[in-house]
Design a protein around this motif. Structure first.
Motif, PDB file in Angstrom:
ATOM      1  N   ASP A   1       0.796  -1.232   0.000  1.00 24.37           N
ATOM      2  CA  ASP A   1       0.000   0.000   0.000  1.00 24.37           C
ATOM      3  C   ASP A   1       0.830   1.284   0.000  1.00 24.37           C
ATOM      4  N   LEU A   2       2.153   1.166  -0.155  1.00 25.59           N
ATOM      5  CA  LEU A   2       2.983   2.375  -0.228  1.00 25.59           C
ATOM      6  C   LEU A   2       2.595   3.179  -1.470  1.00 25.59           C
ATOM      7  N   GLY A   3       2.208   4.441  -1.258  1.00 26.61           N
ATOM      8  CA  GLY A   3       1.777   5.270  -2.385  1.00 26.61           C
ATOM      9  C   GLY A   3       0.356   4.998  -2.837  1.00 26.61           C
ATOM     10  N   TRP A   4      -0.367   4.136  -2.106  1.00 24.86           N
ATOM     11  CA  TRP A   4      -1.753   3.801  -2.485  1.00 24.86           C
ATOM     12  C   TRP A   4      -2.636   5.039  -2.354  1.00 24.86           C
ATOM     13  N   THR A   5      -3.458   5.304  -3.358  1.00 27.95           N
ATOM     14  CA  THR A   5      -4.316   6.497  -3.337  1.00 27.95           C
ATOM     15  C   THR A   5      -5.793   6.114  -3.428  1.00 27.95           C
TER      16      THR A   5
ATOM     17  N   VAL B  71       0.931   0.775  -7.341  1.00 23.20           N
ATOM     18  CA  VAL B  71      -0.161   0.976  -8.299  1.00 23.20           C
ATOM     19  C   VAL B  71      -0.347   2.478  -8.466  1.00 23.20           C
ATOM     20  N   ALA B  72      -0.558   2.923  -9.698  1.00 17.90           N
ATOM     21  CA  ALA B  72      -0.719   4.367  -9.940  1.00 17.90           C
ATOM     22  C   ALA B  72      -1.876   4.619 -10.905  1.00 17.90           C
ATOM     23  N   CYS B  73      -3.102   4.338 -10.451  1.00 19.21           N
ATOM     24  CA  CYS B  73      -4.287   4.564 -11.293  1.00 19.21           C
ATOM     25  C   CYS B  73      -4.616   6.058 -11.360  1.00 19.21           C
ATOM     26  N   THR B  74      -5.248   6.449 -12.459  1.00 18.71           N
ATOM     27  CA  THR B  74      -5.753   7.825 -12.572  1.00 18.71           C
ATOM     28  C   THR B  74      -7.177   7.922 -12.037  1.00 18.71           C
ATOM     29  N   GLY B  75      -7.837   6.766 -11.896  1.00 15.23           N
ATOM     30  CA  GLY B  75      -9.210   6.728 -11.399  1.00 15.23           C
ATOM     31  C   GLY B  75     -10.237   6.498 -12.483  1.00 15.23           C
ATOM     32  N   SER B  76      -9.842   6.646 -13.748  1.00 12.75           N
ATOM     33  CA  SER B  76     -10.793   6.469 -14.850  1.00 12.75           C
ATOM     34  C   SER B  76     -10.712   5.070 -15.458  1.00 12.75           C
ATOM     35  N   GLU B  77      -9.743   4.261 -15.011  1.00 12.72           N
ATOM     36  CA  GLU B  77      -9.579   2.910 -15.571  1.00 12.72           C
ATOM     37  C   GLU B  77     -10.744   2.008 -15.155  1.00 12.72           C
ATOM     38  N   VAL B  78     -11.051   1.048 -16.018  1.00 14.42           N
ATOM     39  CA  VAL B  78     -12.140   0.118 -15.715  1.00 14.42           C
ATOM     40  C   VAL B  78     -11.616  -1.178 -15.108  1.00 14.42           C
TER      41      VAL B  78
END
Length: 760
Positions: free
Chosen positions: A213-217, A257-264
């Motif tokens: 979870d390091l850097g988990w947003t 993990v570095a999601c932008t939030g728009s991924e499905v």
């Protein structure tokens, strides 16, 4: 060819001053030029092709092992194929190259995500029999005017070619994320599905692994919740979980993990995987923990359910399962559809979340969930994926040339796993789609056993819920007797008086008797179902009714046949036959099948009834009902139409008629066709001889007894405002039952009278 072979070939070519290209089969395929300049393959090319096969792989997300974006290895680089001119013939060639027997479909517009690097082939044209995609016509390697938004994919039949040893299915790498789950820790989270909170785990090899979870947003959490069927995320108490996880052994497969939030899908996010040699890959962190908020459909807390009310400006129609259907949007109090041009997973996900589901599993094009009726409001919708509503996304307004209902967009949303299918089962059927229904029940001691449902009150509506709960699509039939499926030793009735609206997601949400009451309690009278992946959907053309309505005073001597058919009001029996007349309200009705299966009468032709007056067989006792109501809801006149000739009067372009009544022909309505009852056909009327002048509501209901299964019964009724002055009649505001918003429908029912004298 091995690298050493290339070196030897190079040495020979230098010695003799010749140039034999290495990997010739990949770089200069025999048939990639245009037809006019296509060179014939040389013998060396054929030999080279046999020894050096083109490398192909399936890639992308989310997908199964037998589907994905097509990628080709050429000139030392992986690249894609453009979807321009792509066909099932191309897909068949590619699937065989991948070791599958054939293709079941293909995809366009980067359904499995956008590839990277070159677009190697464009305008590929195979006839289907080629040994490889390199033998098909195209613009040539690397010659393309496409972007990666147009990457093509294939869906192969999950059956390997016998003896195909050298598997050509090359995955991008072993670090691919396909399955994700939440492992619940809190005791209350384990008790009742869906699981909304827990440790995020990804499928890895034969087990499950954790994510550091390091850097988990919160953006990562948003994507995970969407995958699991939840529209929103919640904050989580990390301190509680830290204490618990310190006592647990974690295996970290994903480091960041570095999601932008728009991924499905999590696979679409930038991921950093743990190196194989790392001893401890999450120093200072712990396993990622996520908490999700379920949508109103699955919310247990009724107060919270009201607070989280879903959008009233978008809905799904025609889907068999929760979270799937044709996308319809509300504008100016009238529902309309969305055109599928540029329709993708991001736009579909906005719709899904707006409706209280997760992100989109599929963005469907080509009216895959049936065609809508009425306006088409949007085209080329371009959501980024973060919008609160589809109305916040850029889109083009429709012109009449842009789109037809054959291009209606649809979605399949991710929904939470509820395990509802485990509490009921089918037994005795010929296929898994049919059988006697058995439900799992518990006694006072908590002992679970299987029991039957009393068939007495069992109808299509209850069967619809059962098929939905089983994940088997629509109800084709609800059966009250199942003596021919007596294959189970389960004999006890455990449920009776089941009554559903048809919209529930499980039978447990339907009404039922508190104590079992079943007159025919023998097992052969237990409820059963026949389910189907597709269903018909009949809709009346409301505007045609409005355009064709008129009044005719018809002499009694011309109505003997109609009287025999019981198509006149009761007062006709007291008339002075054959003198006098009856006043008839006449109109045409055009009934469209916009579903995904043909509409066929429930009764087989052996039980159709011959009517000599009209010289046709009746295949349904009542096919449509016609009623005239006063504004306070009192019925003042009625009519009905038996389906004396249920057939395809006409069809959309490219669709052939299948049903014709002549010569005892088969009766029904094909998908994409319609049955037209003209205004001048006997019984296509309401006898309104006794109706006084005034304002009324006219209503038509198709398939009123729901004898034949449909995917949607809410659009079976059509209503019009009606003004009658004793001599003439006016219809206006004609619409099908689900065409208007709830607010507009309420105003319609309280309509005070006619506003103008215009007849459309």
């Amino acid at each position: 060819m091995a690298k050493s072979g290339c070196k030897q070939q190079l040495a020979i070519s230098l010695l003799f001053g010749l140039c034999f290209p290495c990997f010739l089969a990949q770089t200069t395929p025999s048939n990639t030029a245009t037809p006019s300049s296509s060179p014939s393959p040389s013998p060396s090319l054929s030999a080279q092709t046999q020894t050096e096969r083109l490398r192909i792989r399936l890639a992308g997300y989310p997908r199964k092992h037998n589907e994905g974006r097509i990628e080709l290895f050429h000139k030392g680089e992986w690249g894609t194929i453009c979807d321009d001119d792509f066909s099932i013939a191309n897909a068949n060639v590619l699937c065989r190259q991948l070791g599958f027997v054939s293709a079941t479909g293909w995809t366009h517009s980067a359904k499995y995500g956008k590839g990277q690097g070159k677009i190697w082939l464009d305008n590929v044209l195979c006839n289907g029999g080629e040994r490889g995609i390199e033998f098909c016509k195209s613009r040539g390697w690397g010659n393309s005017d496409c972007t990666h938004d147009e990457d093509a994919g294939v869906v192969c039949k999950d059956e390997r070619i016998p003896g195909f040893v050298d598997s050509n299915v090359i995955d991008v790498d072993e670090n691919k994320i396909e399955e994700v789950r939440l492992r619940p820790v809190v005791a209350t989270a384990k008790k009742r599905p869906p699981i909304t909170e827990g440790v995020v785990e990804v499928k890895y090899k034969d087990g499950w692994a954790q994510i550091c979870d390091l850097g988990w947003t919160i953006k990562n959490t948003h994507v995970v919740c969407g995958m699991l069927g939840f529209p929103h995320e919640r904050k989580v108490n990390k301190n509680f979980y830290r204490l618990f996880l310190e006592r647990q052994k974690s295996y970290f497969h994903v480091h960041s993990v570095a999601c932008t939030g728009s991924e499905v899908h999590l696979a679409a996010c930038p991921l950093e995987f743990t190196k194989p040699n790392a001893t401890f890959s999450c120093a200072g962190g712990m396993a990622a923990v996520v908490s999700c908020m379920p949508g109103p459909l699955l919310m247990q807390n009724s107060a919270l359910k009201k607070k989280l009310k879903t959008s009233s400006n978008v809905r799904l129609k025609g889907g068999a399962r929760p979270g799937e259907g044709r996308v319809e949007v509300l504008k100016d109090n009238e529902w309309g559809t969305v055109c599928d041009d540029r329709w993708n997973l991001q736009s579909a996900s906005v719709v899904c979340r707006e409706l209280g589901f997760g992100s989109a599993k599929e963005a469907l094009t080509g009216s895959r969930m049936g065609q809508g009726m009425g306006p088409i409001y949007m085209n080329e919708v371009k959501c980024l994926g973060q919008e609160k509503s589809i109305w916040n996304c850029p889109f083009k307004n429709i012109t009449s040339e842009d789109c037809q209902h054959t291009e209606d967009a649809a979605v399949r949303c991710n929904i939470p796993y509820m395990g509802l299918e485990n509490s009921i089962r089918l037994t005795g059927g010929r296929t898994r789609y049919e059988g006697r229904l058995e439900v799992l029940s518990s006694d006072s001691n908590g002992t679970q056993s299987w029991g039957l449902i009393c068939g007495e009150t069992w109808t299509t509506k209850e069967a619809m819920v059962a098929c939905r709960q089983l994940g088997l699509g629509y109800a084709n039939q609800g059966l009250q007797e199942t003596w021919y499926w007596d294959s189970s030793n389960v004999t006890e009735m455990v449920m009776s008086g089941v009554k559903c609206t048809g919209n529930e997601i499980s039978l447990s949400q339907c009404q039922r008797h508190k104590t079992i009451s079943c007159q025919k309690s023998a097992a052969k009278f237990a409820a059963g179902v026949i389910c189907s992946e597709t269903a018909s959907d009949l809709v009346l053309n409301a505007s045609l009714v409005q355009q064709t309505v008129y009044i005719e005073d018809r002499p009694l001597h011309m109505l003997y046949c109609a009287a025999e058919e019981d198509c006149l009001s009761k007062s006709a029996a007291k008339a002075n036959w054959p003198y006098g007349h009856r006043r008839l309200l006449r109109f045409s009705s055009q009934i469209h099948n916009i579903g995904r299966a043909d509409f066929k009468p429930k009764a087989g032709r052996h039980s159709w009834v011959w009517h000599a007056y009209i010289t046709h067989y009746h295949s349904m006792e009542v096919f449509t009902l016609y009623d005239l109501f006063s504004l306070n809801g009192t019925k003042v006149a009625e009519g009905h139409k038996a389906s004396f000739c249920l057939e395809d009067s006409d069809c959309q372009e490219g669709i052939s008629k299948r049903y014709e009544c002549a010569n005892f022909g088969d009766q029904g309505i094909t998908v994409g066709c319609w049955d037209l009852y003209r205004h001048d056909i006997d019984c296509q009327w309401i006898d309104m001889t006794d109706v006084k002048p005034g304002n009324y509501i006219f209503q038509v209901v198709i398939n009123p007894n729901q004898e034949v299964a449909e995917s949607d019964f809410t659009n079976n009724a059509m209503k019009c405002n009606c003004k009658y002055d004793g001599h003439r009649i006016w219809f206006h505001n004609c619409h099908i039952g689900d065409a208007f918003s709830e607010e507009a429908e309420k105003r319609f029912e309280k309509y005070p009278g006619q506003l103008n004298n215009q007849v459309s």
